[in-house]
Motif scaffolding. Structure first.
Motif, PDB file in Angstrom:
ATOM      1  N   ASP A  40      10.929  10.049   2.459  1.00 19.06           N
ATOM      2  CA  ASP A  40      11.910   9.619   1.448  1.00 19.06           C
ATOM      3  C   ASP A  40      12.787   8.478   1.974  1.00 19.06           C
ATOM      4  OD1 ASP A  40      13.093  11.869   3.037  1.00 19.06           O
ATOM      5  OD2 ASP A  40      14.869  11.357   1.865  1.00 19.06           O
ATOM      6  N   LEU A  41      13.008   8.413   3.290  1.00 25.56           N
ATOM      7  CA  LEU A  41      13.842   7.335   3.854  1.00 25.56           C
ATOM      8  C   LEU A  41      13.174   5.980   3.615  1.00 25.56           C
ATOM      9  CD1 LEU A  41      14.853   9.036   7.223  1.00 25.56           C
ATOM     10  CD2 LEU A  41      16.259   8.750   5.169  1.00 25.56           C
ATOM     11  N   TYR A  42      11.859   5.950   3.799  1.00 22.91           N
ATOM     12  CA  TYR A  42      11.088   4.718   3.564  1.00 22.91           C
ATOM     13  C   TYR A  42      11.088   4.365   2.073  1.00 22.91           C
ATOM     14  CZ  TYR A  42       6.867   1.988   2.703  1.00 22.91           C
ATOM     15  OH  TYR A  42       5.976   1.044   2.241  1.00 22.91           O
ATOM     16  N   TRP A  43      10.907   5.368   1.215  1.00 23.32           N
ATOM     17  CA  TRP A  43      10.884   5.118  -0.232  1.00 23.32           C
ATOM     18  C   TRP A  43      12.216   4.524  -0.693  1.00 23.32           C
ATOM     19  CZ3 TRP A  43       8.763  10.696  -1.483  1.00 23.32           C
ATOM     20  CH2 TRP A  43       7.394  10.737  -1.156  1.00 23.32           C
ATOM     21  N   ARG A  44      13.312   5.083  -0.168  1.00 25.23           N
ATOM     22  CA  ARG A  44      14.645   4.578  -0.563  1.00 25.23           C
ATOM     23  C   ARG A  44      14.819   3.117  -0.141  1.00 25.23           C
ATOM     24  NH1 ARG A  44      17.445   8.907  -1.998  1.00 25.23           N
ATOM     25  NH2 ARG A  44      16.725  10.861  -1.119  1.00 25.23           N
TER      26      ARG A  44
END
Ligand code: SAM
Length: 239
Positions: A40-44
């Protein structure tokens, strides 16, 4: 819908969603990172990129929850962030994280409804919403509000779960989302909230329909980009 355990549109959905997030707030961050395996950190980060933020701009992060999208945006430019959410408990956690990171002069949060934003027209340079649009009562009402509060030329970036289109990954995804995720989450938090997740993704418009909704609310240059085999997509547009 016969296979529905939950309400998927309208004002009754709002009460259900608000109660759900107030209930899982304490475990939300841990589960988010754990169940997405940290991706999710990459997606954000990718969703923030789509906003093309510049120093001095002001970003509204709708359905901000515990604030992670805002923190990601603050890493990309010297901006001001306003986070809005209707869950009191999610906002309390966001406030604590803002204070712990000493970001109170750049990041403020307000309690409010995505479908009735407490801001005047043409206020924000950019607007983001991550994993929030699927949860609102009436999607077109929220998009209409996003358009209203953005300045002309302002960008919107919407991060949301999608169903992967490939046969193999689609099956793998459904197995994980429908069977593994609710069980894992049930052991650590609320099984019900994580049964709602796959159901709500299935009820969300597909990529083409959602882009058509954005266009019909007036957004231009509407695009989407699939991430991680299409488990998540970023939708973007310009007022
Ligand atoms: C899955 S969480 C996402 C939180 C955060 N954006 C993130 O990426 O971690 C969905 C959030 O949307 C909020 N939400 C849902 N419907 C809303 C509405 N109509 N108005 C304001 N917030 C809403 C919930 O309270 C919850 O905090």
């Amino acid at each position: 819908m016969a296979d529905s355990e939950f309400i998927h549109s309208g004002d009754d959905k709002k009460g259900q969603v608000q109660e759900m997030f107030d209930g899982i707030a304490r475990r939300y961050d841990f589960l988010n990172h754990f169940l997405s395996l940290g991706i999710d950190l990459y997606w954000r980060k990718q969703s923030v990129k789509a906003l093309v933020l510049e120093d001095g701009q002001i970003l509204l992060d709708v359905a901000c929850g515990t604030g992670d999208q805002g923190f990601s945006a603050l890493k990309s430019a010297e901006i001001q962030v306003v986070g809005l959410d209707f869950s009191f408990n999610m906002l309390e956690l966001a406030k604590k994280k803002i204070d712990d990171r000493e970001l109170a002069d750049q990041f403020e949060v307000v309690q409010g409804d995505a479908e009735n934003l407490p801001f005047t027209d043409n206020t924000f340079d950019a607007l983001s919403i991550s994993y929030g649009i699927r949860n609102v009562g009436t999607i077109s009402a929220a998009l209409n509000e996003f358009y209203r509060v953005l300045k002309p030329g302002g960008r919107v970036s919407i991060l949301e779960f999608t169903e992967p289109e490939g046969w193999f990954f689609g099956r793998l995804y459904r197995f994980y989302f429908d069977h593994i995720l609710p069980k894992l989450a049930g052991m650590m938090s609320s099984k019900s909230a994580y049964s709602y997740l796959p159901e709500s993704v299935r009820h969300f418009p597909d990529r083409a329909d959602f882009k058509a909704l954005l266009s019909s609310e007036g957004f231009r240059q509407v695009e989407h980009r699939d991430l991680t085999f299409g488990v998540t997509a970023i939708y973007s547009g310009v007022k």
